[in-house]
Design a protein around this motif. Structure first.
Motif, PDB file in Angstrom:
ATOM      1  N   SER A   5      -4.490   9.306   7.203  1.00 10.39           N
ATOM      2  CA  SER A   5      -4.649   8.101   6.964  1.00 10.39           C
ATOM      3  C   SER A   5      -5.242   7.356   7.844  1.00 10.39           C
ATOM      4  O   SER A   5      -4.763   7.795   9.225  1.00 10.39           O
ATOM      5  CB  SER A   5      -3.644   7.275   6.030  1.00 10.39           C
ATOM      6  OG  SER A   5      -3.117   8.111   4.925  1.00 10.39           O
ATOM      7  N   VAL A   6      -5.708   6.196   8.467  1.00 13.56           N
ATOM      8  CA  VAL A   6      -5.644   5.208   9.734  1.00 13.56           C
ATOM      9  C   VAL A   6      -4.384   4.751  10.358  1.00 13.56           C
ATOM     10  O   VAL A   6      -2.784   4.835   9.033  1.00 13.56           O
ATOM     11  CB  VAL A   6      -6.619   4.713   9.686  1.00 13.56           C
ATOM     12  CG1 VAL A   6      -8.315   5.247   9.191  1.00 13.56           C
ATOM     13  CG2 VAL A   6      -6.971   3.518   8.230  1.00 13.56           C
ATOM     14  N   SER A   7      -4.733   4.156  10.868  1.00 16.00           N
ATOM     15  CA  SER A   7      -3.423   4.134  11.630  1.00 16.00           C
ATOM     16  C   SER A   7      -3.184   2.374  10.830  1.00 16.00           C
ATOM     17  O   SER A   7      -4.114   1.943  11.190  1.00 16.00           O
ATOM     18  CB  SER A   7      -3.222   4.000  13.227  1.00 16.00           C
ATOM     19  OG  SER A   7      -2.850   5.402  13.715  1.00 16.00           O
ATOM     20  N   CYS A   8      -1.975   1.546  10.407  1.00 16.45           N
ATOM     21  CA  CYS A   8      -1.444   0.643   9.924  1.00 16.45           C
ATOM     22  C   CYS A   8      -1.868  -0.104  11.542  1.00 16.45           C
ATOM     23  O   CYS A   8      -1.658  -0.682  12.331  1.00 16.45           O
ATOM     24  CB  CYS A   8      -0.606   0.492   9.520  1.00 16.45           C
ATOM     25  SG  CYS A   8      -0.497   1.021   8.146  1.00 16.45           S
ATOM     26  N   LYS A   9      -2.195  -1.277  10.821  1.00 21.04           N
ATOM     27  CA  LYS A   9      -2.405  -2.375  11.969  1.00 21.04           C
ATOM     28  C   LYS A   9      -1.271  -3.593  11.920  1.00 21.04           C
ATOM     29  O   LYS A   9      -0.715  -3.230  11.348  1.00 21.04           O
ATOM     30  CB  LYS A   9      -3.678  -3.284  11.912  1.00 21.04           C
ATOM     31  CG  LYS A   9      -5.552  -2.708  11.378  1.00 21.04           C
ATOM     32  CD  LYS A   9      -6.450  -3.883  11.121  1.00 21.04           C
ATOM     33  CE  LYS A   9      -7.464  -3.546  10.504  1.00 21.04           C
ATOM     34  NZ  LYS A   9      -8.720  -3.688  10.482  1.00 21.04           N
ATOM     35  N   ILE A  22       2.749   2.268   3.226  1.00 14.19           N
ATOM     36  CA  ILE A  22       3.629   3.080   1.815  1.00 14.19           C
ATOM     37  C   ILE A  22       3.442   4.101   0.962  1.00 14.19           C
ATOM     38  O   ILE A  22       1.776   4.329   1.551  1.00 14.19           O
ATOM     39  CB  ILE A  22       3.306   1.759   0.972  1.00 14.19           C
ATOM     40  CG1 ILE A  22       4.158   0.463   1.231  1.00 14.19           C
ATOM     41  CG2 ILE A  22       3.029   2.466  -0.975  1.00 14.19           C
ATOM     42  CD1 ILE A  22       3.731  -0.977  -0.393  1.00 14.19           C
ATOM     43  N   SER A  23       3.988   5.010   1.536  1.00 12.70           N
ATOM     44  CA  SER A  23       3.401   6.954   1.227  1.00 12.70           C
ATOM     45  C   SER A  23       2.954   6.780  -0.449  1.00 12.70           C
ATOM     46  O   SER A  23       3.261   6.154  -1.128  1.00 12.70           O
ATOM     47  CB  SER A  23       4.872   7.647   1.052  1.00 12.70           C
ATOM     48  OG  SER A  23       4.878   9.303   0.846  1.00 12.70           O
ATOM     49  N   ASN A  24       1.372   7.789   0.137  1.00  9.48           N
ATOM     50  CA  ASN A  24       1.028   7.869  -1.534  1.00  9.48           C
ATOM     51  C   ASN A  24       0.876   9.265  -2.324  1.00  9.48           C
ATOM     52  O   ASN A  24       0.191   9.211  -2.917  1.00  9.48           O
ATOM     53  CB  ASN A  24      -0.357   6.847  -1.181  1.00  9.48           C
ATOM     54  CG  ASN A  24      -1.075   7.756  -0.793  1.00  9.48           C
ATOM     55  OD1 ASN A  24      -0.899   9.064   0.204  1.00  9.48           O
ATOM     56  ND2 ASN A  24      -2.323   6.947   0.320  1.00  9.48           N
ATOM     57  N   CYS A  26      -1.536   1.058   4.210  1.00 11.40           N
ATOM     58  CA  CYS A  26      -0.732  -0.454   4.633  1.00 11.40           C
ATOM     59  C   CYS A  26      -1.271  -0.876   3.982  1.00 11.40           C
ATOM     60  O   CYS A  26      -2.431  -1.572   3.375  1.00 11.40           O
ATOM     61  CB  CYS A  26      -1.639  -0.152   6.120  1.00 11.40           C
ATOM     62  SG  CYS A  26      -2.108   1.699   7.051  1.00 11.40           S
ATOM     63  N   VAL A  27       0.187  -1.748   4.024  1.00 10.00           N
ATOM     64  CA  VAL A  27       0.281  -2.787   3.289  1.00 10.00           C
ATOM     65  C   VAL A  27       0.824  -3.990   4.251  1.00 10.00           C
ATOM     66  O   VAL A  27       1.648  -4.198   5.351  1.00 10.00           O
ATOM     67  CB  VAL A  27       1.019  -3.547   2.025  1.00 10.00           C
ATOM     68  CG1 VAL A  27       0.201  -2.082   0.793  1.00 10.00           C
ATOM     69  CG2 VAL A  27       2.007  -2.590   2.011  1.00 10.00           C
ATOM     70  N   PRO A  28       0.826  -5.780   4.278  1.00  4.48           N
ATOM     71  CA  PRO A  28       0.601  -6.571   4.556  1.00  4.48           C
ATOM     72  C   PRO A  28       2.695  -6.484   4.716  1.00  4.48           C
ATOM     73  O   PRO A  28       2.935  -6.665   3.806  1.00  4.48           O
ATOM     74  CB  PRO A  28       0.328  -7.771   4.505  1.00  4.48           C
ATOM     75  CG  PRO A  28      -0.460  -7.635   3.192  1.00  4.48           C
ATOM     76  CD  PRO A  28      -0.600  -6.299   2.998  1.00  4.48           C
ATOM     77  N   CYS A  29       2.794  -7.102   5.651  1.00  5.46           N
ATOM     78  CA  CYS A  29       4.613  -7.133   6.129  1.00  5.46           C
ATOM     79  C   CYS A  29       4.697  -8.323   5.292  1.00  5.46           C
ATOM     80  O   CYS A  29       4.003  -9.491   5.004  1.00  5.46           O
ATOM     81  CB  CYS A  29       4.743  -7.145   7.392  1.00  5.46           C
ATOM     82  SG  CYS A  29       5.054  -5.911   8.261  1.00  5.46           S
TER      83      CYS A  29
END
Length: 593
Positions: A535-539, A545-547, A556-559
């Motif tokens: 996976s790409v690194s989260c921004k 979130i593990s898939n 990657c999901v927003p905080c």
């Protein structure tokens, strides 16, 4: 039940003591088996895989004689480095007044033949029938050689090491790197002039971590070497949070229809798994050639991490369009220079009073004007059809068809010098040197004289080898408590120079501090350009979130409102004690003021 077992053991003990002489005869005659010999005061055995395989007349039906096929140039050079080193020592003051001799055999890369040769080395001195005595106690047993150099491949070293346990015959390998051979409860007299694979696999995992890759594939041969290396590498990879996209074992029996189908299926899997752009490959050259030829044919580009078995293989480097497979990094054994070896190869001849059938075969193949000398493959009914001859004298010398009136013995060229793979060749040199230094200590050589007592047993030389410590190439050489050389690896990068592949040393791995050091700054640019992550690194402002079950694979999901990501994947409450200073600065659109 226990009484019966005790009686059986006791009976075997008695019969073993009574029947002291049981000749172990091979189906080959002695003259057929021996490859090179020079009689000395003290003789050293040599076991090398000069040919690629055995061809049986009645395969799987009779234990009859077999022919060795596919003469291998590189292995021939290893053998010659042993002979040259012995000649160097005989012409030096290291063992004054003592001549070292040798007796060298070809395993033809066959474990059964290797076991037969090992028994031959254990046969008793001055026995006309090459008798291997069955004894209860081998303390005072004197076989025909005092130590053995070889074998190259771990799957051959393992069975013969078991045989040598009988008399604690020192066996020093120059290329067998399987970690299991460090077990001194099972392989009591095995030593090697290279590090164990436990270091290699750690070094490769360290290199991958430093390159920031965490989603890779592993391919290994389905033998002792491959399976052991794969297991050790996976263990180290897990320590570094490197995930395994896939792992595949592939047969060592090149050329069969089943093997070709397995190669096709393997490359299809490589194509099918996204983002796994870095592949670690533990395999012999002939297997690697098959894999990479299929990769080239399908126009697949990856980054390859080579084990020491093929990291500096000229056979693979000479495959057409090999530069199309992508970047190739690898580890090779530490190199060094052998004094006078290039000149020795340029003027290769069997010395006076010596036998060297390998030189005769090399000369015939390389300097005879015939179709066989120019063929790229040999076919066989043994299951190893189309064995690659990239290492087997391709092409024949340009002199072959021009100097027709000259004797073969009088013709030579620079072919062997151009094909020296210094890692294994230098390790062979170190094996012979370590034996010579151990003999110097054992025979108490001092001020130009040595004790001329040659009736010592192999186990006594083994004890001296364990204590050996000498300087070679400005660096100390010795064996650790596991019998492994305390010597590191060079990190290799394949580069194209004037249309040909060159092996460039770009760093090293130190086995003492267990760290990898990259000295070539261009390596970082290359590794950063390669993406091999699940996976790409989260921004900033996102969390993971593990898939899947793989820790490297996630979304990657927003905080949530009022939170900010501190470590590019974990959200932290704004102004919470312990948060990074970067979290003290709200970002518009991510959290509110």
């Amino acid at each position: 039940m226990f009484l019966g077992t005790m009686f059986t053991v006791k009976a075997a003990f008695v019969w073993g003591c009574l029947f002291l002489c049981c000749p172990v005869k091979a189906c080959d005659s002695f003259d057929d088996l021996i490859g090179a010999k020079s009689q000395g005061d003290i003789n050293i055995g040599g076991i090398f895989p000069i040919h690629g395989y055995l061809e049986y007349v009645n395969p799987h039906k009779k234990p009859d004689a077999a022919k060795c096929k596919a003469f291998d140039t590189q292995r021939f050079i290893w053998l010659q480095s042993m002979i040259h080193t012995i000649e160097l020592i005989n012409n030096s003051p290291l063992l004054p007044g003592i001549k070292l001799g040798y007796e060298i055999y070809d395993t033809c890369t066959d474990a059964t033949r290797a076991a037969k040769i090992a028994m031959k080395f254990l046969s008793k001195t001055n026995s006309s029938e090459h008798c291997l005595e069955v004894r209860c106690d081998y303390t005072n047993y004197l076989p025909i050689v005092k130590a053995v150099v070889g074998e190259a491949y771990s799957e051959l070293s393992i069975p013969i090491a078991r045989i040598f346990n009988v008399a604690l015959m020192p066996q020093i390998s120059f290329a067998s790197s399987a970690a299991t051979l460090s077990d001194k409860l099972r392989f009591l007299s095995f030593l090697r002039t290279i590090p164990s694979d436990i270091h290699q696999t750690k070094a490769l995992a360290e290199f991958i971590r430093e390159s920031r890759w965490n989603w890779i594939g592993i391919i290994a041969t389905d033998d002792d070497y491959g399976k052991s290396a794969m297991a050790d590498f996976i263990s180290h990879a897990q320590e570094f949070d490197i995930c395994i996209a896939f792992q595949e074992l592939i047969s060592i029996f090149v050329g069969s229809k089943q093997h070709d189908e397995a190669i096709h299926a393997l490359v299809s899997k490589i194509e099918a798994i996204p983002n796994a752009n870095v592949l670690v490959l533990f395999a012999k050259s002939q297997v690697v050639i098959k894999v990479l030829k299929e990769i080239i044919w399908r126009n697949v580009t990856k980054t390859w991490i080579a084990s020491d078995a093929w990291s500096i293989s000229r056979a693979i480097a000479s495959v057409p369009n090999i530069d199309k497979v992508g970047n190739i990094f690898g580890l090779s054994f530490k190199n060094g220079d052998i004094p006078g070896f290039p000149e020795y190869l340029r003027n290769l001849k069997a010395g006076p009073g010596t036998v060297n059938k390998f030189i005769e075969e090399y000369m015939q193949l390389h300097f005879t004007c015939s179709d066989e000398s120019h063929n790229d493959t040999m076919t066989s009914n043994s299951g190893l059809k189309n064995y690659s001859l990239s290492n087997s004298l391709k092409p024949a010398s340009l002199h072959a068809c021009t100097k027709v009136n000259e004797s073969i013995e009088d013709i030579n060229d620079n072919y062997l010098v151009q094909n020296i793979e210094r890692g294994g060749t230098y390790a062979t040199y170190l094996a012979v040197q370590s034996i010579a230094h151990a003999l110097r200590n054992l025979l108490k050589c001092h001020e130009g004289t040595c004790q001329k007592t040659f009736n010592f047993a192999p186990w006594q030389l083994l004890e001296a080898l364990k204590e050996v410590n000498f300087t070679e190439g400005g660096k100390p050489f010795y064996f650790d408590k596991s019998g492994d050389a305390v010597i590191g690896y060079d990190v290799i990068k394949w580069i194209v120079n004037n249309g040909s592949i060159q092996f460039k040393t770009v760093g090293e791995y130190n086995v003492l501090d267990r760290k990898i050091y990259i000295y070539d700054k261009t390596v970082k640019n290359i590794t950063e350009a390669v993406f091999s992550n699940c996976s790409v690194s989260c921004k900033p402002g996102q969390r993971k979130i593990s898939n899947s079950s793989q820790t490297c694979c996630y979304d990657c999901v927003p905080c949530a409102e009022g939170y900010y990501s501190v470590d590019w994947g974990k959200c932290c409450l704004l102004y919470r004690v312990g948060c990074s200073q970067i979290a003290m600065k709200p970002i518009p659109g991510v959290i509110k003021n």
